[in-house]
Scaffold this motif. Structure first.
Motif, PDB file in Angstrom:
ATOM      1  N   UNK A  57     -40.094 -33.980  35.082  1.00  0.00           N
ATOM      2  CA  UNK A  57     -39.416 -32.556  35.784  1.00  0.00           C
ATOM      3  C   UNK A  57     -37.891 -32.795  35.970  1.00  0.00           C
ATOM      4  N   UNK A  58     -37.380 -31.829  35.368  1.00  0.00           N
ATOM      5  CA  UNK A  58     -35.745 -31.999  35.998  1.00  0.00           C
ATOM      6  C   UNK A  58     -35.582 -31.837  37.638  1.00  0.00           C
ATOM      7  N   UNK A  59     -36.762 -31.307  38.541  1.00  0.00           N
ATOM      8  CA  UNK A  59     -36.940 -31.035  39.958  1.00  0.00           C
ATOM      9  C   UNK A  59     -38.590 -31.917  40.277  1.00  0.00           C
ATOM     10  N   UNK A  60     -38.744 -32.449  41.132  1.00  0.00           N
ATOM     11  CA  UNK A  60     -40.010 -33.532  41.467  1.00  0.00           C
ATOM     12  C   UNK A  60     -40.009 -33.598  43.168  1.00  0.00           C
ATOM     13  N   UNK A  61     -41.395 -33.651  43.377  1.00  0.00           N
ATOM     14  CA  UNK A  61     -41.157 -33.939  44.900  1.00  0.00           C
ATOM     15  C   UNK A  61     -41.513 -36.407  45.086  1.00  0.00           C
ATOM     16  N   UNK A  62     -40.509 -36.985  45.614  1.00  0.00           N
ATOM     17  CA  UNK A  62     -40.683 -38.309  45.731  1.00  0.00           C
ATOM     18  C   UNK A  62     -41.470 -38.610  47.575  1.00  0.00           C
ATOM     19  N   UNK A  72     -37.668 -33.944  47.721  1.00  0.00           N
ATOM     20  CA  UNK A  72     -37.452 -33.001  46.647  1.00  0.00           C
ATOM     21  C   UNK A  72     -36.009 -33.232  46.319  1.00  0.00           C
ATOM     22  N   UNK A  73     -36.606 -33.566  44.570  1.00  0.00           N
ATOM     23  CA  UNK A  73     -35.073 -34.111  44.339  1.00  0.00           C
ATOM     24  C   UNK A  73     -34.436 -34.353  42.892  1.00  0.00           C
ATOM     25  N   UNK A  74     -33.547 -34.153  42.008  1.00  0.00           N
ATOM     26  CA  UNK A  74     -33.164 -34.120  40.858  1.00  0.00           C
ATOM     27  C   UNK A  74     -32.913 -35.631  40.579  1.00  0.00           C
ATOM     28  N   UNK A  75     -32.682 -35.465  38.659  1.00  0.00           N
ATOM     29  CA  UNK A  75     -32.406 -36.702  37.688  1.00  0.00           C
ATOM     30  C   UNK A  75     -31.592 -36.746  38.034  1.00  0.00           C
ATOM     31  N   UNK A  76     -30.995 -37.400  38.724  1.00  0.00           N
ATOM     32  CA  UNK A  76     -29.289 -37.934  38.224  1.00  0.00           C
ATOM     33  C   UNK A  76     -29.063 -38.413  36.909  1.00  0.00           C
ATOM     34  N   UNK A  77     -29.674 -39.087  36.390  1.00  0.00           N
ATOM     35  CA  UNK A  77     -29.910 -40.148  35.130  1.00  0.00           C
ATOM     36  C   UNK A  77     -30.914 -40.852  35.089  1.00  0.00           C
ATOM     37  N   UNK A  78     -30.787 -41.541  33.346  1.00  0.00           N
ATOM     38  CA  UNK A  78     -32.493 -42.127  33.551  1.00  0.00           C
ATOM     39  C   UNK A  78     -31.564 -43.106  32.151  1.00  0.00           C
ATOM     40  N   UNK A  79     -32.190 -44.647  32.669  1.00  0.00           N
ATOM     41  CA  UNK A  79     -31.886 -45.382  31.983  1.00  0.00           C
ATOM     42  C   UNK A  79     -32.871 -46.243  31.522  1.00  0.00           C
ATOM     43  N   UNK A  80     -34.311 -45.803  30.363  1.00  0.00           N
ATOM     44  CA  UNK A  80     -35.702 -46.757  30.603  1.00  0.00           C
ATOM     45  C   UNK A  80     -35.945 -46.361  31.209  1.00  0.00           C
TER      46      UNK A  80
END
Length: 90
Positions: A57-62, A72-80
């Protein structure tokens, strides 16, 4: 920018601390938790390693119990299997 890479200049805002701690990504709507490994962390965010590519999800709890992290977090980037996250204001 390329000059900075050649010179090894770190343009990050915060110093990062390397870790290898088990954690979990919790969906805000109660979906299935996603296991992860916290690879590094700073005041502003973290880098996570997943067991495989996953839709997040765009926002989630780590949550990382051994490091007493519950953010609480938001995705900044993804690489595999790797994901960069930004921490949201508390």
């Amino acid at each position: 920018m390329f000059q900075a890479l050649k010179e090894g200049i770190n343009r990050r805002r915060h110093v990062r601390r390397t870790l290898d701690a088990a954690g979990v990504i919790q969906w805000p709507d109660g979906g299935s938790d996603v296991p992860c490994i916290l690879e590094d962390i700073s005041l502003g965010g973290a880098r996570l390693r997943l067991e495989g590519p996953a839709d997040l999800p765009r926002f989630f709890l780590l949550i990382v119990p051994t490091e007493q992290i519950d953010r609480a977090c938001t995705v900044a980037w993804k690489d595999g299997e790797r994901v960069g996250v930004r921490f949201l204001a508390r």
